[in-house]
Write a protein that holds these residues in place. Structure first.
Motif, short mmCIF file in Angstrom:
data_model
loop_
_atom_site.label_atom_id
_atom_site.label_comp_id
_atom_site.label_asym_id
_atom_site.label_seq_id
_atom_site.Cartn_x
_atom_site.Cartn_y
_atom_site.Cartn_z
N SER A 115 0.42 -1.55 -0.29
CA SER A 115 0.04 0.13 0.15
C SER A 115 1.05 1.04 -0.14
O SER A 115 2.21 1.10 0.53
CB SER A 115 -0.83 0.23 1.54
OG SER A 115 -0.31 -0.12 1.97
N GLU A 164 1.91 0.88 5.58
CA GLU A 164 0.87 -0.23 6.06
C GLU A 164 1.54 -2.02 6.07
O GLU A 164 1.25 -1.93 5.21
CB GLU A 164 -0.81 -0.60 6.16
CG GLU A 164 -1.67 1.10 6.42
CD GLU A 164 -1.83 2.13 5.74
OE1 GLU A 164 -2.33 3.04 5.21
OE2 GLU A 164 -1.06 1.72 4.47
N VAL A 213 1.51 -5.42 5.87
CA VAL A 213 1.01 -6.16 4.54
C VAL A 213 0.62 -7.76 5.50
O VAL A 213 1.79 -7.88 6.12
CB VAL A 213 1.08 -6.90 3.68
CG1 VAL A 213 0.34 -7.40 3.30
CG2 VAL A 213 0.52 -5.30 3.37
N VAL A 228 -4.18 -6.46 4.31
CA VAL A 228 -4.05 -5.21 4.47
C VAL A 228 -4.68 -4.24 4.94
O VAL A 228 -6.13 -3.88 4.02
CB VAL A 228 -3.37 -4.20 3.35
CG1 VAL A 228 -3.98 -4.14 1.98
CG2 VAL A 228 -2.25 -3.27 3.61
#
Length: 745
Positions: free
Chosen positions: A113, A117, A119, A130
């Motif tokens: 992402s 963030e 995963v 995610v």
């Protein structure tokens, strides 16, 4: 948190980046990126056309179908992505050709992402998840990956492969900013994944698993079959593939090409408005986005910058003023007044800027120049001034001398002046729609004055053709297809127009199997075959075609459209090449390096072909032509909704929003078509054989009146609607049918 929440949901999952196999859910910035690794060459590929072999296949505007093939070290892999709804996609791969043992050729799905963030991969459920803000994206695969690794970035994943090979386990992870699901073509020569978006982890997982289990949807229908087969399909694919996300300016736009490396974004004014014209055939929102991108180059001085990129801005010069033409065409196609309102004021300022800054003698005709503003590359040079025509190295500029005092070239440029005359004419039409009647009169008068000056000053009687001319001297020797642009702006007298037609078919100048060369075949510059010296340019062909249509040279226009279609398809059918320009002797696209293989305005060649059947003409509006040959065309945008057209067994049937709206067996052209509450109308061109026009969905009792040229006519029940019989006639006739607004139409 949401990143780009204004993008239409139907387009949210799409091929937004410069990696066409990478699927991005733009509102969250979540990416699923295929990465290939060949042990044979010890190289990786993130499938980037600038570096890798990629054949771009079919691509719908909304991303509901995306197909491509790529090759690495001799191994070919095909990808196909579809959607079940705006929040779910399903993608599959197929190893079509192997150049090494499949165990050693790896296909990896990299999930990440933009916000970094973490995963997470759940091996027990074979789910990768995610969370971005409050929303979840889940990825499920048809088979469990052989190996799962974690990395910081795509580059780190590629380095892992290239330095450590495929048989390496030290980077195994189940949580990381990027999770890599690794497959090989021995065990998973074919495979699939699905991704789902939802507001809880379990809902996202369920959506992904359901999408994966649903399998591939039914095959989409061809957009055009029969006459000019594949023209509309090609236009759609070129527009859709070149529509990308501009991270710098946080906007979606259709780039000149997704392949060129000109910085993080690059916008040429003319290229961008032509992208808007092409996008408008399929999606009014995308057309608006492209026009907004083009108009973002409007400067405080009044001109619209020639080019704006992440590296440079050529604000000292502009490009040919075709903006009002495109806006007017988009207004006619969509029926949306907002298309005009959004650009009108900037276009007015631009037209006045041309007269104030590029007419140093106050004569009324324009010369190309470069103003003393900005820091653009080449500013203050003859080359910068030539940029304003877009035909940078054209032989028509060879005799032009740059004057540093007036900052203009010494010549009146024919193409520029015709574009300026047309621009004023279109602005007059736009002003009338907006109720700005003083402006409408001002620009109508300016257009007429400009046309008169072109006809009287830029016509070379000795050669019987229009040409560039020195402001204080004679005509330049070299010619280009802009010699036909006076047809486009209405400047040619009937006698001049007739002589122009002779040049169009003369094989020593502009005629031939592949047309139109941007230097006459008898000009020494033609042999250069470099850019504007001898090669064929789609945007120029389109403008000449439009001018032929304006003057009623139907046969010549149709021939040019057919030749342009054949030229395009020669390179498209087998190789999927949509070229920036073409060889005028062989019709080849990639015979030399100064061309791009997937350029947006290449689609103007098949646009001419599709528009021979359905068009939104600047002068006659919504137009349909029934030539008697079978064809299926659509869907496309119209003022009355989604339009599809079928000609079969001699009868034309047009549907709007899935319902039959008009049928006819007349072999003719219908123009100035209107479908509005309580009225259907069209102008019927001459017909040599009587026939009918049928309006399905209208009951006899609904009809209030039916008239030809204002005179009441009889009508009868026909099929599931009413039928009007049309007699043979030699002049245009106007049909108007009025009915109660409660009826189907």
């Amino acid at each position: 948190m949401l990143q780009h929440s204004t993008i239409p949901l139907m387009r949210a999952w799409n091929s937004w980046s410069n990696r066409p196999a990478e699927m991005v859910f733009l509102p969250l910035g979540v990416r699923i990126t295929p990465v290939l690794y060949s042990t044979r060459s010890k190289t990786t590929s993130a499938i980037e056309p600038r570096r890798d072999m990629v054949r771009l296949g079919r691509h719908t505007i909304d991303g509901s179908l995306i197909e491509l093939e790529t090759e690495l070290s001799g191994t070919t892999v095909a990808f196909s992505t579809t959607k079940t709804d705006p929040f779910a996609i399903r993608s599959s791969w197929n190893g079509k050709v192997s150049a090494e043992w499949g165990l050693r050729f790896w296909l990896t799905l990299a999930i990440s992402s933009d916000g970094g963030e973490v995963v997470v991969h759940d091996a027990g459920r074979n789910i990768t998840l995610v969370k971005v803000g409050t929303r979840f994206v889940a990825v499920a695969t048809a088979e469990a990956p052989v190996h799962v690794t974690g990395h910081e970035t795509i580059d780190a994943l590629r380095t892992d492969f290239e330095e450590n090979g495929y048989f390496y386990t030290a980077t195994r992870r189940s949580e990381a900013p990027l999770i890599a699901l690794r497959f090989n073509l021995e065990m998973m020569r074919q495979g699939a994944y699905a991704a789902g978006v939802a507001d809880s982890a379990e809902l996202a997982i369920a959506k992904a698993q359901a999408c994966l289990a649903a399998g591939a949807p039914a095959e989409i229908a061809d957009a055009q079959t029969g006459v000019f087969e594949g023209a509309l399909d090609a236009m759609r694919d070129v527009v859709a593939w070149n529509t990308i996300w501009d991270e710098t300016n946080a906007r979606s736009y259709t780039a000149v090409t997704r392949i060129w490396n000109l910085g993080k974004f690059a916008v040429w004014f003319n290229d961008q408005i032509f992208a808007a014209l092409l996008a408008g055939v399929f999606d009014a929102d995308l057309a608006r986005e492209n026009m907004a991108t083009a108009m973002a180059g409007a400067t405080p001085q009044g001109n619209i910058a020639c080019i704006v990129t992440s590296n440079d801005a050529w604000v000292d010069r502009s490009q040919l003023p075709f903006g009002a033409l495109v806006v007017w065409q988009l207004y006619q196609r969509t029926g949306e007044r907002s298309m005009i309102q959004a650009s009108y004021e900037a276009l007015v300022r631009n037209r006045r800027w041309w007269q104030d800054n590029r007419d140093p003698d106050g004569f009324g005709l324009l010369s190309c120049g470069t103003s003393d503003v900005g820091e653009g590359l080449y500013k203050g040079t003859a080359f910068a001034a030539r940029n304003e025509t877009g035909m940078d190295n054209s032989a028509t500029h060879d005799e032009a001398i740059y004057d540093p005092v007036t900052r203009t070239l010494s010549t009146f440029d024919l193409g520029l002046n015709c574009a300026a005359a047309l621009d004023a004419e279109m602005l007059s039409k736009m002003a009338a729609v907006l109720g700005k009647h003083d402006n409408a009169r001002e620009f109508a008068a300016l257009a007429e004055r400009h046309r008169t000056l072109i006809s009287q000053t830029l016509w070379d009687e000795s050669r019987g053709i229009f040409a560039n001319r020195q402001r204080r001297g004679g005509f330049v020797r070299s010619l280009s297809p802009t010699s036909f642009y006076p047809l486009l702006c209405g400047a040619a007298t009937p006698a001049q127009a007739a002589r122009l037609l002779e040049h169009l078919s003369d094989e020593t100048t502009f005629g031939g199997d592949f047309v139109l060369p941007n230097a006459t075949r008898d000009d020494p510059a033609f042999a250069d075959n470099v850019y504007w010296r001898g090669r064929i340019w789609p945007n120029v062909n389109y403008m000449v075609w439009l001018g032929l249509r304006r003057y009623g040279f139907v046969a010549a226009a149709s021939k040019l459209a057919s030749q342009s279609y054949d030229l395009f398809m020669k390179n498209w059918r087998e190789h999927r090449i949509a070229s920036e320009n073409y060889n005028a002797v062989t019709g080849e696209a990639m015979d030399q390096g100064d061309t791009d293989p997937f350029y947006i305005w290449a689609a103007m060649l098949p646009l001419m072909a599709a528009s021979e059947i359905v068009d939104f003409d600047p002068w006659t509006g919504w137009t349909m032509r029934h030539a008697g040959r079978d064809v299926v065309l659509g869907p496309m945008v119209s003022p009355s909704g989604t339009l599809e057209l079928v000609v079969k067994s001699g009868t034309l049937v047009m549907t709007l929003n899935g319902r039959a709206a008009l049928k006819t067996d007349l072999r003719t052209t219908l123009s100035r078509i209107v479908f509005a509450n309580g009225r259907v109308a069209c102008t019927i061109a001459p017909v040599s054989e009587a026939g009918f026009i049928e309006l399905p969905g209208l009951a006899l009792g609904d009809v209030l009146a039916a008239r030809i040229n204002g005179q009441d006519i009889n009508y009868v029940s026909g099929g599931d609607g009413i039928r009007v019989m049309i007699a043979e006639h030699a002049e245009d006739r106007r049909l108007d049918v009025y009915f109660s607004s409660s009826s189907a139409h």
